[in-house]
Design a protein around this motif. Structure first.
Motif, PDB file in Angstrom:
ATOM      1  N   PRO A   1       0.694  -1.100   0.079  1.00 24.72           N
ATOM      2  CA  PRO A   1      -0.111  -0.006  -0.083  1.00 24.72           C
ATOM      3  C   PRO A   1       0.826   1.278   0.170  1.00 24.72           C
ATOM      4  O   PRO A   1       0.265   2.256   0.034  1.00 24.72           O
ATOM      5  CB  PRO A   1      -0.702  -0.060   1.322  1.00 24.72           C
ATOM      6  N   TYR A   2       2.266   1.113  -0.170  1.00 30.56           N
ATOM      7  CA  TYR A   2       3.030   2.363  -0.180  1.00 30.56           C
ATOM      8  C   TYR A   2       3.287   2.972  -1.426  1.00 30.56           C
ATOM      9  O   TYR A   2       3.841   4.242  -1.294  1.00 30.56           O
ATOM     10  CB  TYR A   2       4.525   1.942   0.831  1.00 30.56           C
ATOM     11  N   LEU A   3       3.013   2.242  -2.563  1.00 31.01           N
ATOM     12  CA  LEU A   3       3.196   2.985  -3.856  1.00 31.01           C
ATOM     13  C   LEU A   3       2.332   4.085  -4.089  1.00 31.01           C
ATOM     14  O   LEU A   3       1.410   4.114  -3.615  1.00 31.01           O
ATOM     15  CB  LEU A   3       2.932   1.866  -4.909  1.00 31.01           C
TER      16      LEU A   3
ATOM     17  N   CYS B   1      -2.923  12.953  14.510  1.00 30.62           N
ATOM     18  CA  CYS B   1      -2.703  14.203  14.366  1.00 30.62           C
ATOM     19  C   CYS B   1      -2.943  14.539  12.794  1.00 30.62           C
ATOM     20  O   CYS B   1      -2.705  15.768  12.520  1.00 30.62           O
ATOM     21  CB  CYS B   1      -1.027  14.300  14.708  1.00 30.62           C
ATOM     22  N   GLY B   2      -3.158  13.814  11.946  1.00 28.20           N
ATOM     23  CA  GLY B   2      -3.321  14.188  10.641  1.00 28.20           C
ATOM     24  C   GLY B   2      -2.394  13.921   9.726  1.00 28.20           C
ATOM     25  O   GLY B   2      -2.526  14.273   8.713  1.00 28.20           O
ATOM     26  N   GLN B   3      -1.161  13.584  10.119  1.00 33.18           N
ATOM     27  CA  GLN B   3      -0.003  13.503   9.303  1.00 33.18           C
ATOM     28  C   GLN B   3      -0.204  12.625   8.164  1.00 33.18           C
ATOM     29  O   GLN B   3       0.258  12.385   7.227  1.00 33.18           O
ATOM     30  CB  GLN B   3       1.249  13.232  10.119  1.00 33.18           C
ATOM     31  N   VAL B   4      -0.856  11.331   8.777  1.00 28.47           N
ATOM     32  CA  VAL B   4      -0.894  10.193   8.233  1.00 28.47           C
ATOM     33  C   VAL B   4      -2.370  10.079   7.504  1.00 28.47           C
ATOM     34  O   VAL B   4      -3.558   9.963   8.439  1.00 28.47           O
ATOM     35  CB  VAL B   4      -0.285   8.814   8.677  1.00 28.47           C
ATOM     36  N   LYS B   5      -2.633  10.233   6.074  1.00 30.78           N
ATOM     37  CA  LYS B   5      -3.862  10.031   5.379  1.00 30.78           C
ATOM     38  C   LYS B   5      -3.989   8.869   4.380  1.00 30.78           C
ATOM     39  O   LYS B   5      -3.011   8.774   3.769  1.00 30.78           O
ATOM     40  CB  LYS B   5      -4.362  11.396   5.227  1.00 30.78           C
ATOM     41  N   TYR B   6      -4.959   8.340   4.466  1.00 34.14           N
ATOM     42  CA  TYR B   6      -5.291   7.152   3.313  1.00 34.14           C
ATOM     43  C   TYR B   6      -6.571   7.252   2.994  1.00 34.14           C
ATOM     44  O   TYR B   6      -7.297   7.468   3.501  1.00 34.14           O
ATOM     45  CB  TYR B   6      -4.481   5.904   3.914  1.00 34.14           C
TER      46      TYR B   6
ATOM     47  N   ARG C   1      -4.303   3.569  -0.201  1.00 33.36           N
ATOM     48  CA  ARG C   1      -3.301   4.481  -0.726  1.00 33.36           C
ATOM     49  C   ARG C   1      -2.981   5.385   0.120  1.00 33.36           C
ATOM     50  O   ARG C   1      -4.074   5.979   0.642  1.00 33.36           O
ATOM     51  CB  ARG C   1      -4.122   5.036  -2.267  1.00 33.36           C
ATOM     52  N   PHE C   2      -1.728   5.216   0.924  1.00 35.77           N
ATOM     53  CA  PHE C   2      -1.333   6.503   1.506  1.00 35.77           C
ATOM     54  C   PHE C   2      -0.920   7.542   0.797  1.00 35.77           C
ATOM     55  O   PHE C   2      -0.427   7.665  -0.213  1.00 35.77           O
ATOM     56  CB  PHE C   2      -0.136   5.959   2.498  1.00 35.77           C
ATOM     57  N   GLU C   3      -1.683   8.710   1.312  1.00 37.59           N
ATOM     58  CA  GLU C   3      -1.535  10.094   0.496  1.00 37.59           C
ATOM     59  C   GLU C   3      -0.265  10.597   0.139  1.00 37.59           C
ATOM     60  O   GLU C   3       0.148  11.105  -0.713  1.00 37.59           O
ATOM     61  CB  GLU C   3      -2.281  11.157   1.361  1.00 37.59           C
ATOM     62  N   ASN C   4       0.862  10.173   1.297  1.00 36.49           N
ATOM     63  CA  ASN C   4       2.182  10.704   1.267  1.00 36.49           C
ATOM     64  C   ASN C   4       3.344   9.254   0.764  1.00 36.49           C
ATOM     65  O   ASN C   4       4.213   9.408   1.349  1.00 36.49           O
ATOM     66  CB  ASN C   4       2.577  11.347   2.306  1.00 36.49           C
TER      67      ASN C   4
ATOM     68  N   GLN D   1       9.658  -5.063   7.478  1.00 37.13           N
ATOM     69  CA  GLN D   1       9.526  -6.550   7.058  1.00 37.13           C
ATOM     70  C   GLN D   1       8.195  -6.881   7.325  1.00 37.13           C
ATOM     71  O   GLN D   1       7.522  -6.293   8.077  1.00 37.13           O
ATOM     72  CB  GLN D   1      10.459  -7.442   7.699  1.00 37.13           C
ATOM     73  N   THR D   2       7.591  -8.018   6.896  1.00 36.39           N
ATOM     74  CA  THR D   2       6.259  -8.594   7.152  1.00 36.39           C
ATOM     75  C   THR D   2       6.641  -9.651   8.145  1.00 36.39           C
ATOM     76  O   THR D   2       7.359 -10.566   7.653  1.00 36.39           O
ATOM     77  CB  THR D   2       5.485  -8.496   5.863  1.00 36.39           C
ATOM     78  N   PRO D   3       5.340  -9.768   8.938  1.00 34.88           N
ATOM     79  CA  PRO D   3       4.409  -8.822   9.381  1.00 34.88           C
ATOM     80  C   PRO D   3       5.144  -7.781  10.098  1.00 34.88           C
ATOM     81  O   PRO D   3       6.134  -7.928  10.767  1.00 34.88           O
ATOM     82  CB  PRO D   3       3.702  -9.572  10.394  1.00 34.88           C
ATOM     83  N   THR D   4       4.413  -6.711   9.961  1.00 33.82           N
ATOM     84  CA  THR D   4       4.930  -5.247  10.793  1.00 33.82           C
ATOM     85  C   THR D   4       3.585  -4.430  11.154  1.00 33.82           C
ATOM     86  O   THR D   4       2.536  -4.603  10.503  1.00 33.82           O
ATOM     87  CB  THR D   4       5.585  -4.339   9.782  1.00 33.82           C
ATOM     88  N   LYS D   5       3.904  -3.850  12.209  1.00 32.38           N
ATOM     89  CA  LYS D   5       3.004  -2.968  12.744  1.00 32.38           C
ATOM     90  C   LYS D   5       3.191  -1.575  12.116  1.00 32.38           C
ATOM     91  O   LYS D   5       4.317  -1.303  12.204  1.00 32.38           O
ATOM     92  CB  LYS D   5       3.077  -3.081  14.275  1.00 32.38           C
ATOM     93  N   VAL D   6       2.196  -0.855  11.657  1.00 35.32           N
ATOM     94  CA  VAL D   6       2.371   0.372  11.308  1.00 35.32           C
ATOM     95  C   VAL D   6       1.658   1.569  11.922  1.00 35.32           C
ATOM     96  O   VAL D   6       0.607   1.426  12.232  1.00 35.32           O
ATOM     97  CB  VAL D   6       1.950   0.554   9.714  1.00 35.32           C
ATOM     98  N   SER D   7       2.492   2.878  12.339  1.00 31.29           N
ATOM     99  CA  SER D   7       2.099   3.774  13.121  1.00 31.29           C
ATOM    100  C   SER D   7       2.363   4.967  12.321  1.00 31.29           C
ATOM    101  O   SER D   7       3.258   4.981  11.704  1.00 31.29           O
ATOM    102  CB  SER D   7       2.301   3.476  14.516  1.00 31.29           C
ATOM    103  N   CYS D   8       1.707   6.072  13.098  1.00 31.33           N
ATOM    104  CA  CYS D   8       2.407   7.645  12.684  1.00 31.33           C
ATOM    105  C   CYS D   8       3.452   7.602  13.265  1.00 31.33           C
ATOM    106  O   CYS D   8       3.657   7.610  14.433  1.00 31.33           O
ATOM    107  CB  CYS D   8       1.085   8.418  13.103  1.00 31.33           C
ATOM    108  N   SER D   9       4.550   8.148  12.812  1.00 31.85           N
ATOM    109  CA  SER D   9       5.958   8.715  13.263  1.00 31.85           C
ATOM    110  C   SER D   9       5.638   9.866  14.464  1.00 31.85           C
ATOM    111  O   SER D   9       6.682   9.900  15.004  1.00 31.85           O
ATOM    112  CB  SER D   9       6.741   8.773  12.221  1.00 31.85           C
ATOM    113  N   ILE D  10       4.567  10.433  14.197  1.00 36.17           N
ATOM    114  CA  ILE D  10       4.716  11.802  15.136  1.00 36.17           C
ATOM    115  C   ILE D  10       3.704  11.476  16.044  1.00 36.17           C
ATOM    116  O   ILE D  10       4.250  11.427  17.269  1.00 36.17           O
ATOM    117  CB  ILE D  10       4.037  12.916  14.448  1.00 36.17           C
ATOM    118  N   CYS D  11       2.178  11.148  15.856  1.00 38.22           N
ATOM    119  CA  CYS D  11       1.562  10.766  17.242  1.00 38.22           C
ATOM    120  C   CYS D  11       1.463   9.368  17.801  1.00 38.22           C
ATOM    121  O   CYS D  11       0.812   9.119  18.709  1.00 38.22           O
ATOM    122  CB  CYS D  11       0.074  11.542  16.794  1.00 38.22           C
ATOM    123  N   ARG D  12       2.188   8.502  16.979  1.00 40.53           N
ATOM    124  CA  ARG D  12       2.244   7.032  17.316  1.00 40.53           C
ATOM    125  C   ARG D  12       0.722   6.237  17.032  1.00 40.53           C
ATOM    126  O   ARG D  12       0.763   5.061  17.650  1.00 40.53           O
ATOM    127  CB  ARG D  12       2.767   6.748  18.551  1.00 40.53           C
TER     128      ARG D  12
END
Length: 183
Positions: free
Chosen positions: A24-26, A44-49, A87-90, A108-119
């Motif tokens: 989903p990162y493309l 925080c709104g940094q990650v939008k998808y 689709r991640f906006e950024n 690597q998979t499997p992985t947990k994905v979070s926002c780097s700012i607000c977590r």
């Protein structure tokens, strides 16, 4: 020492290049992605998808100990989507990764994905699917379509939804009190 750093950088860049060139990162044009059915974002709104699938493939409540510890809650609610439907906006910018099995931050998979700012936890990514956290999805259009269909690894939730001792439909079905259902 200089060469070791250079080789390490090349290895990291190769890994980054690999996952950023696939869903989903493309970061593909919206026209190629298709019609957006749902939108979501971190606290925080940094990650939008965006999601192009109107309905989840499935949804789960997981009460395993690892989910309890990692989410700081009695269970994790996850909606299952194919990676291609996200689709991640950024692109991967602003995302942080944690491989719980390896206890590291290398992608690597499997992985947990979070926002780097607000977590804010965004999703758990597996080999083929992503388990998104529905609380982040704007459900203002039709919330019933995003409701969970069943639960696994859970007990003592009196809601009339099917529960399983392990993976759904591959283990013993339980009643609302966690007791095996009689055949």
């Amino acid at each position: 020492m200089c060469c070791a750093k250079t080789n390490e950088s090349l290895e990291v860049n190769a890994d980054v290049e690999d996952y950023t060139n696939r869903p989903p990162y493309l970061l593909q044009p919206l026209q190629r992605f298709g019609e957006t059915k749902w939108r979501a974002h971190c606290q925080c709104g940094q990650v939008k998808y965006a999601l192009r699938r109107a309905r989840t493939l499935n949804a789960k409540f997981c009460h395993c100990r690892q989910c309890q510890v990692l989410h700081g809650a009695p269970f994790q609610w996850a909606a299952i989507f194919p990676k291609e439907d996200i689709r991640f906006e950024n692109g991967p910018e602003g995302l942080s990764f944690y491989a719980a099995g390896e206890k590291n931050h290398k992608y690597q998979t499997p992985t947990k994905v979070s926002c780097s700012i607000c977590r804010t936890p965004i999703m758990d990514e597996g080999r083929n699917m992503c388990l998104l956290f529905p609380q982040l999805i704007d459900l203002s259009g039709s919330p019933d379509e995003q409701r969970h269909r069943m639960q696994h690894f859970c007990q003592h939730i009196h809601d009339g939804i099917a529960k399983w001792s392990g993976m759904d439909e591959q283990s013993q079905q339980l009643d609302d009190d966690g007791q095996p259902l009689k055949p």
